[in-house]
Design a protein around this motif. Structure first.
Motif, short mmCIF file in Angstrom:
data_model
loop_
_atom_site.label_atom_id
_atom_site.label_comp_id
_atom_site.label_asym_id
_atom_site.label_seq_id
_atom_site.Cartn_x
_atom_site.Cartn_y
_atom_site.Cartn_z
N SER A 56 37.79 24.21 48.47
CA SER A 56 37.94 24.31 49.94
C SER A 56 39.24 25.00 50.31
CB SER A 56 37.88 22.91 50.58
OG SER A 56 36.74 22.21 50.16
N GLY A 57 39.44 26.21 49.77
CA GLY A 57 40.71 26.89 49.94
C GLY A 57 40.92 27.56 51.30
N LEU A 58 39.85 27.77 52.05
CA LEU A 58 39.99 28.47 53.34
C LEU A 58 40.57 27.51 54.38
CD1 LEU A 58 39.15 31.36 54.28
CD2 LEU A 58 37.19 30.28 55.37
N PHE A 59 41.58 27.96 55.10
CA PHE A 59 42.27 27.07 56.03
C PHE A 59 43.05 27.92 57.02
CE2 PHE A 59 45.63 23.78 57.00
CZ PHE A 59 44.77 22.83 57.52
N TYR A 60 43.46 27.28 58.14
CA TYR A 60 44.39 27.93 59.06
C TYR A 60 45.12 26.85 59.85
CZ TYR A 60 46.58 30.96 62.44
OH TYR A 60 47.53 31.61 63.18
N PHE A 76 47.59 30.10 55.90
CA PHE A 76 46.18 30.45 55.73
C PHE A 76 45.57 29.70 54.54
CE2 PHE A 76 47.81 33.93 58.19
CZ PHE A 76 46.75 34.37 58.97
N ARG A 77 46.29 28.74 53.99
CA ARG A 77 45.83 28.09 52.77
C ARG A 77 45.98 26.59 52.89
NH1 ARG A 77 49.42 28.96 47.69
NH2 ARG A 77 48.53 26.95 47.24
N THR A 78 45.28 25.86 52.07
CA THR A 78 45.45 24.43 51.95
C THR A 78 46.80 24.14 51.29
OG1 THR A 78 44.33 24.49 49.82
CG2 THR A 78 42.98 23.99 51.74
N ILE A 212 32.01 22.83 50.57
CA ILE A 212 31.59 23.43 51.83
C ILE A 212 31.75 22.42 52.98
CG2 ILE A 212 29.57 24.23 53.14
CD1 ILE A 212 28.66 25.69 50.61
N LYS A 213 31.32 21.19 52.76
CA LYS A 213 31.46 20.16 53.80
C LYS A 213 32.92 19.99 54.20
CE LYS A 213 27.41 17.26 52.80
NZ LYS A 213 26.98 15.95 52.28
N ARG A 214 33.80 19.96 53.21
CA ARG A 214 35.23 19.77 53.48
C ARG A 214 35.79 20.97 54.24
NH1 ARG A 214 37.26 17.69 48.32
NH2 ARG A 214 36.76 19.79 47.68
N ASN A 215 35.34 22.18 53.87
CA ASN A 215 35.85 23.38 54.55
C ASN A 215 35.34 23.45 55.99
OD1 ASN A 215 36.79 26.14 52.45
ND2 ASN A 215 37.69 25.50 54.39
N CYS A 216 34.10 23.03 56.22
CA CYS A 216 33.59 22.96 57.59
C CYS A 216 34.42 21.98 58.41
CB CYS A 216 32.12 22.54 57.59
SG CYS A 216 30.98 23.80 56.96
N GLY A 228 42.43 25.12 62.00
CA GLY A 228 41.07 25.62 61.93
C GLY A 228 40.83 26.77 62.91
N ALA A 229 39.58 26.92 63.33
CA ALA A 229 39.24 28.00 64.26
C ALA A 229 40.03 27.86 65.57
CB ALA A 229 37.73 27.99 64.54
#
Length: 359
Positions: A56-60, A76-78, A212-216, A228-229
């Motif tokens: 789940s590396g995608l982050f903001y 931009f990262r965890t 995926i669940k964690r990144n969502c 996030g967004a």
């Protein structure tokens, strides 16, 4: 003291010396370290995109009351280390992570592992990495590399950013392991258990679903407006105010900070979206849900838009652009990206609900 270039082996001789370890170049350091280290110890099915997605590396996030190097605190990262930890947890791999107060003890324990032929990962500061070009050296302490071996006073390094193995003296390695400042690594080293068994498809599939669940959750559900967004849109709105609020020089410096975090430190904006898009494509082999391919395309589009935003920001801080309309354009680009990523992750949330019927 920076005399190590005289002592560096040639690229060819380094690779010949350490044929037991396969160096991998990667788009992001922690992905690369995780993938290469787990391959070395026995798990070969993973790719960099799979590691990034399972971890789940995608982050903001933009922390509004904090500054880094005089600019906005944007990431931009965890948190450093989470991609490795989460990937190993998903595959049932034991993890050892150590920090030190004593540089001597930190180097001694690393030497003991290397003497046993056990490559070991370290978190280090970038600023004093002698093999990095000077323009890439920032005060950034969340870089990851693998120490493969020791030859005399030279440590053989597998840095995923580099094309080949490189080397550092003991003085140089100790200095980057004990860099000062935010996220000071404190000699941190980490490694998986020995002689790992290959991951099963079921483990990878379950890891993909959980990742995926964690990144969502991270991109859609963190409370407040800074992560996030919602955090991307927050930064976009802030950028529109910077020219009048900060003046031209400081506003340009803030944009330079944004681009540095986005494109030069840890891959960030566009690069992370391209990796995540590749992850969803590879995940489709384990979870044949066509929506994963649709979201992959959506995320790749936002990656292109992040790159476009970086070009716009560079035009401002280099002085080619600079009107309020240019700042408004930059802010609007991020607000558009925020909306697109919100939609993409909502689609992904819905897609992964279908996965329960396939597991």
């Amino acid at each position: 003291m920076e005399t190590s270039h005289q002592a560096h082996h040639t690229e060819e001789s380094l690779d010949n010396l350490h044929s037991g370890f396969h160096h991998m170049q990667a788009a992001h350091c922690e992905n690369g370290v995780t993938t290469a280290l787990l391959k070395h110890y026995g798990i070969h099915k993973l790719t960099e995109p799979l590691v990034f997605g399972i971890g789940s590396g995608l982050f903001y996030i933009q922390l509004p009351f904090m500054k880094v190097n005089g600019g906005p605190a944007i990431s931009f990262r965890t948190m450093p280390g989470l991609i490795f930890k989460r990937t190993c947890t998903a595959l049932g791999v034991p993890v050892t992570r150590k920090k030190y107060t004593s540089p001597q003890k930190a180097m001694q324990e690393l030497d003991e592992r290397l003497a046993q032929g056990k490559p070991t990962a370290c978190q280090v500061g970038v600023f004093y990495l002698t093999y990095f070009p000077k323009e890439y050296r920032f005060h950034f302490n969340a870089h990851n590399l693998i120490v493969v071996d020791k030859q005399g006073d030279n440590y053989i390094i597998s840095d995923p950013i580099m094309e080949t193995l490189v080397s550092m003296t003991s003085y140089e390695l100790q200095r980057v392991r004990f860099a000062k400042g935010a996220f000071a690594p404190r000699g941190q080293m980490y490694y998986p258990g020995d002689n790992l068994t290959e991951a099963t498809d079921e483990q990878i599939r379950n890891g993909i679903i959980k990742g995926i669940k964690r990144n969502c959750r991270d991109m859609l559900l963190i409370p407040g407006s800074f992560a996030g967004a919602k955090g991307i849109a927050y930064t976009g709105r802030q950028i529109k105010k910077w020219k009048n609020k900060l003046g031209d020089d400081k506003a340009r410096a803030y944009l330079a900070q944004l681009v540095r975090m986005q494109e030069e430190i840890g891959t960030g904006g566009g690069g992370f979206r391209f990796i995540y898009g590749a992850f969803l494509q590879q995940a489709h082999a384990y979870l044949p849900i066509d929506e994963l391919l649709d979201v992959s395309q959506q995320i790749t589009v936002t990656g292109d838009k992040w790159r476009g935003a970086a070009i716009q920001a560079a035009g401002i801080y280099k002085g080619r652009l600079g009107s309020q309309a240019d700042y408004d354009d930059m802010g609007n680009r991020l607000i558009e990206i925020a909306e697109l990523e919100k939609k993409a992750f909502k689609n992904l949330q819905n897609a992964i609900k279908k996965a329960k019927s396939l597991v």
